[in-house]
Design a protein around this motif. Structure first.
Motif, PDB file in Angstrom:
ATOM      1  N   ILE A   1     -11.201  65.398   8.933  1.00 56.20           N
ATOM      2  CA  ILE A   1     -11.834  64.512   9.902  1.00 56.20           C
ATOM      3  C   ILE A   1     -13.307  65.199  10.087  1.00 56.20           C
ATOM      4  O   ILE A   1     -13.547  66.688  10.304  1.00 56.20           O
ATOM      5  CB  ILE A   1     -11.337  64.273  11.210  1.00 56.20           C
ATOM      6  CG1 ILE A   1      -9.869  63.852  11.199  1.00 56.20           C
ATOM      7  CG2 ILE A   1     -12.218  63.549  11.908  1.00 56.20           C
ATOM      8  CD1 ILE A   1      -9.136  64.009  12.367  1.00 56.20           C
ATOM      9  N   ILE A   2     -14.388  64.599   9.639  1.00 59.12           N
ATOM     10  CA  ILE A   2     -15.661  64.977   9.695  1.00 59.12           C
ATOM     11  C   ILE A   2     -16.409  64.430  10.967  1.00 59.12           C
ATOM     12  O   ILE A   2     -16.587  63.140  11.104  1.00 59.12           O
ATOM     13  CB  ILE A   2     -16.553  64.716   8.425  1.00 59.12           C
ATOM     14  CG1 ILE A   2     -15.840  65.581   7.323  1.00 59.12           C
ATOM     15  CG2 ILE A   2     -17.961  65.280   8.716  1.00 59.12           C
ATOM     16  CD1 ILE A   2     -15.711  67.013   7.375  1.00 59.12           C
ATOM     17  N   GLY A   3     -16.649  65.146  11.999  1.00 56.84           N
ATOM     18  CA  GLY A   3     -17.168  64.551  13.326  1.00 56.84           C
ATOM     19  C   GLY A   3     -16.190  64.606  14.616  1.00 56.84           C
ATOM     20  O   GLY A   3     -14.995  64.186  14.326  1.00 56.84           O
TER      21      GLY A   3
ATOM     22  N   TRP B   1     -33.512  55.013  28.086  1.00 57.59           N
ATOM     23  CA  TRP B   1     -33.642  56.396  28.698  1.00 57.59           C
ATOM     24  C   TRP B   1     -32.295  56.488  29.449  1.00 57.59           C
ATOM     25  O   TRP B   1     -32.250  55.325  30.312  1.00 57.59           O
ATOM     26  CB  TRP B   1     -34.746  56.667  29.609  1.00 57.59           C
ATOM     27  CG  TRP B   1     -36.354  57.275  28.799  1.00 57.59           C
ATOM     28  CD1 TRP B   1     -36.524  58.664  28.334  1.00 57.59           C
ATOM     29  CD2 TRP B   1     -37.153  56.357  27.944  1.00 57.59           C
ATOM     30  NE1 TRP B   1     -37.728  58.550  27.496  1.00 57.59           N
ATOM     31  CE2 TRP B   1     -37.836  57.304  27.556  1.00 57.59           C
ATOM     32  CE3 TRP B   1     -37.319  55.131  27.886  1.00 57.59           C
ATOM     33  CZ2 TRP B   1     -39.240  56.875  26.701  1.00 57.59           C
ATOM     34  CZ3 TRP B   1     -38.582  54.768  27.321  1.00 57.59           C
ATOM     35  CH2 TRP B   1     -39.254  55.503  26.727  1.00 57.59           C
ATOM     36  N   ARG B   2     -31.693  57.506  29.454  1.00 54.35           N
ATOM     37  CA  ARG B   2     -30.331  57.750  30.255  1.00 54.35           C
ATOM     38  C   ARG B   2     -30.574  59.140  30.966  1.00 54.35           C
ATOM     39  O   ARG B   2     -31.364  60.050  30.562  1.00 54.35           O
ATOM     40  CB  ARG B   2     -29.330  57.861  29.515  1.00 54.35           C
ATOM     41  CG  ARG B   2     -28.899  56.710  28.742  1.00 54.35           C
ATOM     42  CD  ARG B   2     -27.600  56.875  27.737  1.00 54.35           C
ATOM     43  NE  ARG B   2     -28.153  57.769  26.737  1.00 54.35           N
ATOM     44  CZ  ARG B   2     -27.406  57.856  25.611  1.00 54.35           C
ATOM     45  NH1 ARG B   2     -26.004  58.020  25.911  1.00 54.35           N
ATOM     46  NH2 ARG B   2     -27.928  58.551  24.555  1.00 54.35           N
ATOM     47  N   ALA B   3     -29.800  59.062  32.066  1.00 52.97           N
ATOM     48  CA  ALA B   3     -30.028  60.275  33.038  1.00 52.97           C
ATOM     49  C   ALA B   3     -28.784  60.588  33.704  1.00 52.97           C
ATOM     50  O   ALA B   3     -28.129  59.214  34.247  1.00 52.97           O
ATOM     51  CB  ALA B   3     -31.083  60.537  33.991  1.00 52.97           C
TER      52      ALA B   3
ATOM     53  N   GLY C   1     -23.689  59.168  30.721  1.00 53.50           N
ATOM     54  CA  GLY C   1     -22.521  58.514  31.245  1.00 53.50           C
ATOM     55  C   GLY C   1     -22.214  57.447  30.273  1.00 53.50           C
ATOM     56  O   GLY C   1     -22.770  57.208  29.296  1.00 53.50           O
ATOM     57  N   MET C   2     -21.060  56.693  30.789  1.00 56.07           N
ATOM     58  CA  MET C   2     -20.452  55.578  29.609  1.00 56.07           C
ATOM     59  C   MET C   2     -19.432  54.859  30.456  1.00 56.07           C
ATOM     60  O   MET C   2     -18.954  55.270  31.419  1.00 56.07           O
ATOM     61  CB  MET C   2     -20.100  56.046  28.309  1.00 56.07           C
ATOM     62  CG  MET C   2     -18.833  56.860  28.547  1.00 56.07           C
ATOM     63  SD  MET C   2     -18.143  57.426  27.109  1.00 56.07           S
ATOM     64  CE  MET C   2     -17.747  55.825  26.193  1.00 56.07           C
ATOM     65  N   LEU C   3     -19.316  53.458  29.980  1.00 56.60           N
ATOM     66  CA  LEU C   3     -18.298  52.629  30.476  1.00 56.60           C
ATOM     67  C   LEU C   3     -17.350  52.901  29.301  1.00 56.60           C
ATOM     68  O   LEU C   3     -17.466  52.614  28.152  1.00 56.60           O
ATOM     69  CB  LEU C   3     -18.724  51.359  30.758  1.00 56.60           C
ATOM     70  CG  LEU C   3     -18.965  50.760  31.893  1.00 56.60           C
ATOM     71  CD1 LEU C   3     -19.204  49.392  31.916  1.00 56.60           C
ATOM     72  CD2 LEU C   3     -18.195  51.327  33.025  1.00 56.60           C
TER      73      LEU C   3
HETATM   74  C1  FAD Z   1     -27.870  54.393  25.172  1.00 56.06           C
HETATM   75  C2  FAD Z   1     -26.340  54.398  24.600  1.00 56.06           C
HETATM   76  C3  FAD Z   1     -25.500  53.952  25.426  1.00 56.06           C
HETATM   77  C4  FAD Z   1     -24.175  53.724  25.121  1.00 56.06           C
HETATM   78  N1  FAD Z   1     -23.112  53.531  26.168  1.00 56.06           N
HETATM   79  C5  FAD Z   1     -21.811  53.054  25.850  1.00 56.06           C
HETATM   80  C6  FAD Z   1     -20.821  52.865  26.557  1.00 56.06           C
HETATM   81  O1  FAD Z   1     -21.026  52.653  27.920  1.00 56.06           O
HETATM   82  N2  FAD Z   1     -19.661  52.612  26.131  1.00 56.06           N
HETATM   83  C7  FAD Z   1     -19.363  52.681  24.824  1.00 56.06           C
HETATM   84  O2  FAD Z   1     -18.242  52.514  24.480  1.00 56.06           O
HETATM   85  N3  FAD Z   1     -20.293  53.164  24.029  1.00 56.06           N
HETATM   86  C8  FAD Z   1     -21.493  53.501  24.384  1.00 56.06           C
HETATM   87  N4  FAD Z   1     -22.357  53.749  23.276  1.00 56.06           N
HETATM   88  C9  FAD Z   1     -21.977  54.094  21.821  1.00 56.06           C
HETATM   89  C10 FAD Z   1     -21.161  55.248  21.866  1.00 56.06           C
HETATM   90  O3  FAD Z   1     -22.033  56.362  22.108  1.00 56.06           O
HETATM   91  C11 FAD Z   1     -20.865  55.529  20.175  1.00 56.06           C
HETATM   92  O4  FAD Z   1     -20.539  54.419  19.813  1.00 56.06           O
HETATM   93  C12 FAD Z   1     -19.832  56.620  20.139  1.00 56.06           C
HETATM   94  O5  FAD Z   1     -20.353  57.506  20.528  1.00 56.06           O
HETATM   95  C13 FAD Z   1     -19.497  56.869  18.665  1.00 56.06           C
HETATM   96  O6  FAD Z   1     -18.523  57.746  18.430  1.00 56.06           O
HETATM   97  P1  FAD Z   1     -18.512  58.382  16.974  1.00 56.06           P
HETATM   98  O7  FAD Z   1     -17.481  59.273  17.227  1.00 56.06           O
HETATM   99  O8  FAD Z   1     -18.154  57.334  16.190  1.00 56.06           O
HETATM  100  O9  FAD Z   1     -19.714  59.193  16.566  1.00 56.06           O
HETATM  101  P2  FAD Z   1     -20.677  60.119  17.301  1.00 56.06           P
HETATM  102  O10 FAD Z   1     -20.386  60.152  19.023  1.00 56.06           O
HETATM  103  O11 FAD Z   1     -22.072  60.018  17.144  1.00 56.06           O
HETATM  104  O12 FAD Z   1     -19.885  61.492  16.927  1.00 56.06           O
HETATM  105  C14 FAD Z   1     -20.489  62.051  15.470  1.00 56.06           C
HETATM  106  C15 FAD Z   1     -20.088  63.530  15.341  1.00 56.06           C
HETATM  107  O13 FAD Z   1     -20.269  63.883  14.009  1.00 56.06           O
HETATM  108  C16 FAD Z   1     -21.092  64.989  14.120  1.00 56.06           C
HETATM  109  N5  FAD Z   1     -21.608  65.319  12.919  1.00 56.06           N
HETATM  110  C17 FAD Z   1     -22.580  64.519  12.365  1.00 56.06           C
HETATM  111  N6  FAD Z   1     -22.962  64.761  10.870  1.00 56.06           N
HETATM  112  C18 FAD Z   1     -22.228  65.881  10.740  1.00 56.06           C
HETATM  113  C19 FAD Z   1     -21.879  66.483   9.487  1.00 56.06           C
HETATM  114  N7  FAD Z   1     -22.700  66.451   8.230  1.00 56.06           N
HETATM  115  N8  FAD Z   1     -21.002  67.501   9.592  1.00 56.06           N
HETATM  116  C20 FAD Z   1     -20.083  67.603  10.599  1.00 56.06           C
HETATM  117  N9  FAD Z   1     -20.258  66.874  11.417  1.00 56.06           N
HETATM  118  C21 FAD Z   1     -21.081  66.043  11.787  1.00 56.06           C
HETATM  119  C22 FAD Z   1     -22.086  65.109  15.363  1.00 56.06           C
HETATM  120  O14 FAD Z   1     -22.361  66.330  15.622  1.00 56.06           O
HETATM  121  C23 FAD Z   1     -21.077  64.344  16.083  1.00 56.06           C
HETATM  122  O15 FAD Z   1     -20.342  65.170  17.153  1.00 56.06           O
HETATM  123  C24 FAD Z   1     -23.530  54.040  23.881  1.00 56.06           C
HETATM  124  C25 FAD Z   1     -24.766  54.503  22.905  1.00 56.06           C
HETATM  125  C26 FAD Z   1     -26.130  54.531  23.281  1.00 56.06           C
HETATM  126  C27 FAD Z   1     -26.974  54.933  22.125  1.00 56.06           C
END
Ligand code: FAD
Length: 381
Positions: free
Chosen positions: A5-7, A176-178, A41-43
């Motif tokens: 798993i990458i990520g 912008w989030r905080a 934060g997030m929902l």
């Molecule tokens: C402003 C904003 C608000 C949001 N609010 C919500 C919400 O309220 N509810 C909700 O469900 N979703 C929300 N989201 C969406 C949510 O953040 C993403 O959909 C979710 O985090 C995706 O998860 P993921 O594991 O696919 O990717 P990510 O969380 O992006 O994780 C990817 C991981 O891969 C790693 N990685 C990247 N490249 C490499 C590499 N080459 N080698 C090894 N590791 C690598 C990174 O370090 C990271 O840890 C929001 C997004 C934004 C921008």
């Protein structure tokens, strides 16, 4: 069978948990140097909570989260445009949506892992052989497995180099989030509202995520990459939100400038290939969405449940990847497209257009709204 798993975001961590649930071996890697308390934060949607329930992860998460009984869309003058009873969602579908600090979600998922995340491992290349894959990392190390799951986020290297390059779409909005160190008064704690301004992408919201912290976000239509110093951004936010009624003013006054996180909001245009050979995409890497439905992470959680289930039951890796894609793609794309349309709707400006927008939203019949809620939260995998 062993999966690489990458990520180790919410998608990757949930994938590790579901694979272990099905007795499938895995290793999980992330480029970050350690589990840093990043994000705001997030929902976490009711649909994701129902998956986490199957993994015994929902209860620990609820301990770290807040349950808003009502979720509104409001006009900045205080008029209610849409209302979701989160209590009714919980009664009907088993779980409601929870407001939580993203770092708390990461922490709890990490605590549940059977094998730890290997941090500081940035993937640089993948070699595919007849019987497996080798992942190579920037530090010169490598690992082998039967298949590789790219959960490396919207800018996925796995997708760009090994599946198909994505078409990035800029929504027109900067967010912008905080995390604001404060406790809301009792009348504000049990509800949250996404408040729509007078067009031009202007929206803001706040919600308590734990006893001492409030999650605040704000969006505005601006060209991607517009330069802003943090203090300049905060001054703009305070200025833009002055006409917003209610408790917003108090929250905005308490935002520490150093806590502001900026994201230019992109998604990827729905892509129809999520796998090739022994490599498959999951979460944002497969179907990054704008956050207008608050579903990005929740969709990654659903992906993880479905993919691991397919790997456990299908006769081959290819059959499992195809079954996963078949089960997930239409729903994920519908969410991407609906969220995109909402961004476009809020980008409009002009008094008549925003008046019409609000009237349309307010007049959505109950049965249509209920259908949308059932689509988002009523899914059973
Ligand atoms: C402003 C904003 C608000 C949001 N609010 C919500 C919400 O309220 N509810 C909700 O469900 N979703 C929300 N989201 C969406 C949510 O953040 C993403 O959909 C979710 O985090 C995706 O998860 P993921 O594991 O696919 O990717 P990510 O969380 O992006 O994780 C990817 C991981 O891969 C790693 N990685 C990247 N490249 C490499 C590499 N080459 N080698 C090894 N590791 C690598 C990174 O370090 C990271 O840890 C929001 C997004 C934004 C921008």
């Amino acid at each position: 069978m062993k999966a690489v798993i990458i990520g180790a975001g919410i998608g990757g961590l949930t994938t590790a948990l579901v694979l272990a649930h099905y007795g499938i071996d895995y290793e999980i890697f992330d480029a970050a140097p350690a589990n840093l308390p990043v994000g705001a934060g997030m929902l976490m949607g009711a649909n994701a909570m129902n998956v986490l329930e199957k993994l015994d992860m929902a209860a620990p998460l609820r301990q770290r989260a807040v349950f808003p009984e009502s979720i509104y869309i409001k006009d900045y003058r205080g008029e209610i445009l849409q209302h979701i009873s989160n209590t009714e969602v919980r009664d009907r579908y088993g779980n409601g949506s929870y407001a939580v600090h993203r770092a708390a979600v990461q922490d709890e998922l990490i605590k549940g892992l059977k094998k730890p995340v290997q941090w500081g491992k940035k993937l640089t290349a993948i070699e595919e052989h007849e019987n497996g894959v080798t992942a190579r990392f920037e530090d010169g190390s490598s690992t082998a497995g039967d298949l590789l799951i790219g959960v490396d986020g919207i800018r996925s290297l796995v997708r760009e180099k090994y599946i198909a390059p994505a078409q990035y779409r800029y929504s027109g909005q900067i967010c912008w989030r905080a995390i604001v160190p404060m406790t809301l008064p009792p009348e504000e704690i049990n509800t949250t509202a996404e408040v729509w301004g007078p067009g031009n992408g202007l929206r803001a919201s706040f919600v308590q995520v734990d006893p001492q912290q409030v999650y605040f976000w704000y969006t505005k239509k601006l060209p991607a990459g517009t330069p802003f110093e943090p203090q300049e951004a905060l001054d703009m936010i305070r200025r833009d939100l002055l006409p917003f009624k209610g408790y917003m003013q108090t929250v905005v006054r308490h935002i520490p400038v150093e806590k502001l996180i900026r994201s230019d909001l992109y998604d990827i245009a729905p892509a129809h290939t999520w796998y090739r050979g022994r490599i498959v995409l999951l979460g944002d890497a497969a179907h990054a969405t704008t956050p207008n439905l608050g579903q990005g992470a929740s969709q990654a959680v659903e992906d993880a449940w479905v993919l691991a289930g397919c790997l456990a039951t299908e006769s081959s890796i290819t059959a499992a990847f195809q079954a996963y894609q078949d089960k997930r793609i239409a729903r994920a794309h519908k969410i991407v497209n609906t969220s995109w349309s909402l961004a476009m709707l809020t980008n409009r400006k002009g008094r008549f257009i925003t008046w019409l927008r609000n009237r349309l939203l307010k007049s959505v019949p109950r049965r249509i709204a209920d259908k949308q809620i059932a689509f988002l939260f009523g899914i059973r995998w």
